[in-house]
Design an enzyme around this catalytic site. Sequence first.
Site, mmCIF file in Angstrom:
data_model
loop_
_atom_site.group_PDB
_atom_site.id
_atom_site.type_symbol
_atom_site.label_atom_id
_atom_site.label_comp_id
_atom_site.label_asym_id
_atom_site.label_seq_id
_atom_site.Cartn_x
_atom_site.Cartn_y
_atom_site.Cartn_z
ATOM 1 N N ARG A 35 9.872 -0.798 -4.876
ATOM 2 C CA ARG A 35 8.605 -0.831 -5.616
ATOM 3 C C ARG A 35 8.462 0.507 -6.347
ATOM 4 O O ARG A 35 8.443 1.564 -5.721
ATOM 5 C CB ARG A 35 7.423 -1.082 -4.659
ATOM 6 C CG ARG A 35 7.546 -2.465 -3.993
ATOM 7 C CD ARG A 35 6.241 -2.984 -3.476
ATOM 8 N NE ARG A 35 5.256 -3.182 -4.506
ATOM 9 C CZ ARG A 35 3.955 -3.345 -4.258
ATOM 10 N NH1 ARG A 35 3.508 -3.310 -3.025
ATOM 11 N NH2 ARG A 35 3.099 -3.546 -5.243
ATOM 12 N N GLN A 68 -5.426 -9.008 -2.432
ATOM 13 C CA GLN A 68 -5.452 -8.085 -1.287
ATOM 14 C C GLN A 68 -6.886 -7.795 -0.840
ATOM 15 O O GLN A 68 -7.121 -7.510 0.336
ATOM 16 C CB GLN A 68 -4.769 -6.757 -1.656
ATOM 17 C CG GLN A 68 -3.279 -6.853 -1.900
ATOM 18 C CD GLN A 68 -2.969 -7.012 -3.376
ATOM 19 O OE1 GLN A 68 -3.715 -7.663 -4.112
ATOM 20 N NE2 GLN A 68 -1.878 -6.445 -3.826
ATOM 21 N N ASN A 97 -3.630 3.114 -9.904
ATOM 22 C CA ASN A 97 -3.962 2.250 -8.757
ATOM 23 C C ASN A 97 -3.828 0.794 -9.185
ATOM 24 O O ASN A 97 -3.473 0.510 -10.343
ATOM 25 C CB ASN A 97 -5.385 2.574 -8.266
ATOM 26 C CG ASN A 97 -5.702 1.933 -6.931
ATOM 27 O OD1 ASN A 97 -4.927 2.039 -5.985
ATOM 28 N ND2 ASN A 97 -6.824 1.229 -6.830
ATOM 29 N N GLY A 105 0.863 -1.177 0.000
ATOM 30 C CA GLY A 105 0.000 0.000 0.000
ATOM 31 C C GLY A 105 0.900 1.227 0.000
ATOM 32 O O GLY A 105 1.817 1.333 0.832
ATOM 33 N N ALA A 106 0.634 2.141 -0.932
ATOM 34 C CA ALA A 106 1.573 3.252 -1.154
ATOM 35 C C ALA A 106 1.902 4.044 0.118
ATOM 36 O O ALA A 106 3.082 4.301 0.405
ATOM 37 C CB ALA A 106 1.031 4.162 -2.254
ATOM 38 N N ASP A 164 -2.003 4.844 -5.894
ATOM 39 C CA ASP A 164 -0.560 4.761 -5.623
ATOM 40 C C ASP A 164 0.163 5.980 -6.161
ATOM 41 O O ASP A 164 1.286 6.278 -5.741
ATOM 42 C CB ASP A 164 0.000 3.480 -6.231
ATOM 43 C CG ASP A 164 -0.605 2.278 -5.509
ATOM 44 O OD1 ASP A 164 -1.754 1.935 -5.818
ATOM 45 O OD2 ASP A 164 0.059 1.750 -4.602
HETATM 46 O O1 MRU Z 1 0.434 -3.780 -4.649
HETATM 47 P P1 MRU Z 1 -0.151 -3.180 -3.417
HETATM 48 O O2 MRU Z 1 -0.884 -4.149 -2.573
HETATM 49 O O3 MRU Z 1 0.856 -2.378 -2.653
HETATM 50 O O4 MRU Z 1 -1.198 -2.162 -4.026
HETATM 51 C C1 MRU Z 1 -2.089 -1.543 -3.215
HETATM 52 C C2 MRU Z 1 -3.015 -0.692 -3.951
HETATM 53 O O5 MRU Z 1 -3.071 -0.639 -5.146
HETATM 54 C C3 MRU Z 1 -3.824 0.169 -3.158
HETATM 55 O O6 MRU Z 1 -5.038 0.409 -3.772
HETATM 56 C C4 MRU Z 1 -3.059 1.441 -2.986
HETATM 57 O O7 MRU Z 1 -1.793 1.310 -2.495
HETATM 58 C C5 MRU Z 1 -3.869 2.459 -2.420
HETATM 59 S S1 MRU Z 1 -3.138 3.337 -1.168
HETATM 60 C C6 MRU Z 1 -4.100 3.321 0.221
#
Ligand code: MRU
Length: 349
Positions: free
Chosen positions: A86, A197, A248, A50-51, A238
């Site tokens: 990432r 997720q 996203n 999550g970003a 993100d």
């Molecule tokens: O690959 P991830 O699990 O890190 O991606 C997460 C997402 O795409 C979320 O929607 C994103 O980080 C939103 S931030 C709250």
Amino acid sequence: MLPGELEPITYVDGAVRILDQTRLPHDVVRRCLETLDDTAHAIRAMRVRGAPLIGVTAAYGMALAMRTDPSDANLGAAAETLLATRPTGVNLRRVIVGLRAMLASAAPADREIRAFEEADRLREEDISMNRAIGDHGLPILRRIANHKDGPVQVLTHCNAGILATAGYGTATAPMYRAFDEGLPLHVWVDETRPRNQGASLTAWELGQAGIPHTVIVDNAGGHLMQHGLVDVCIVGTDRTLVSGHVCNKIGTYLKALAAHDNGIPFYAAVPGLSIDWDATDPDAVPIEERDGREVAELAGVRLVPAGTPTANYGFDVTPARLVTGLITERGVCAASEAGLRGLYPEVAS
Ligand code: MRU
């Protein structure tokens, strides 16, 4: 467990601890991060993800690196190591670039303490931004509730909840606020292949909070929208470009297309640190490509014939024209440069 009690990352008595998200929903396992390498591994392996949470975790990673060796050389090396973990979320870059500059101007002997202080500040700032996103998103759900019988039906993708942040979540923040207020609410949770997720994390945290929800396969959203079963989509981001395009988790774009076709409002929850003020071109966003085994396998069992190639794009970009609005910690704005600059006038253009 209530939204305020679920802590994806803590720093107490000199120890950085994370909730290992690869073990959820079955096991609640906390792990200690002791070094920069522990931190980089936790981010790459998506023990934290999550970003916003990646950004906060990386800040603690920089602090751990300064604890080991506060030299200029290690400062640069730590920043490069974390930046390479990432590529898509802009929070990571913004945190690391800012922290690197701040620490470069401090004496090496002060760097560890300064870095931990800044990581703590970023962690607290993230939580309060997310609470404010909840406050600004709540009226959207309230308006819908006032015009219908039965629960407000929200669709969300991936996990932009507590577990994607230092706390409270972004896309889920208005849902937590609405639920606290007693609005009838039901959340459709996209499973979000290949890492699931939605199925594993969003469902778990909504369940902890007692919010009614249903997990659906990623391809079901369009059907639900056609049949009047979705009132609003709220997703995270993100990286939201200053032009209003929303990057996203892969599959978000298809949900936005279906929402547009069915006249359903589509919002992204966007904390300020997720805005890329330097980018207007959606084609320039670095899209993470992950190991093809995540696509080929399900829970360790291979589904795809041996030798068949796979592709694993982690993110997509939803054009601004498909986005009804951006819910930020400063209010809701149009998905456009004018909208964002109206809320953040201090950012130089
Ligand atoms: O690959 P991830 O699990 O890190 O991606 C997460 C997402 O795409 C979320 O929607 C994103 O980080 C939103 S931030 C709250």
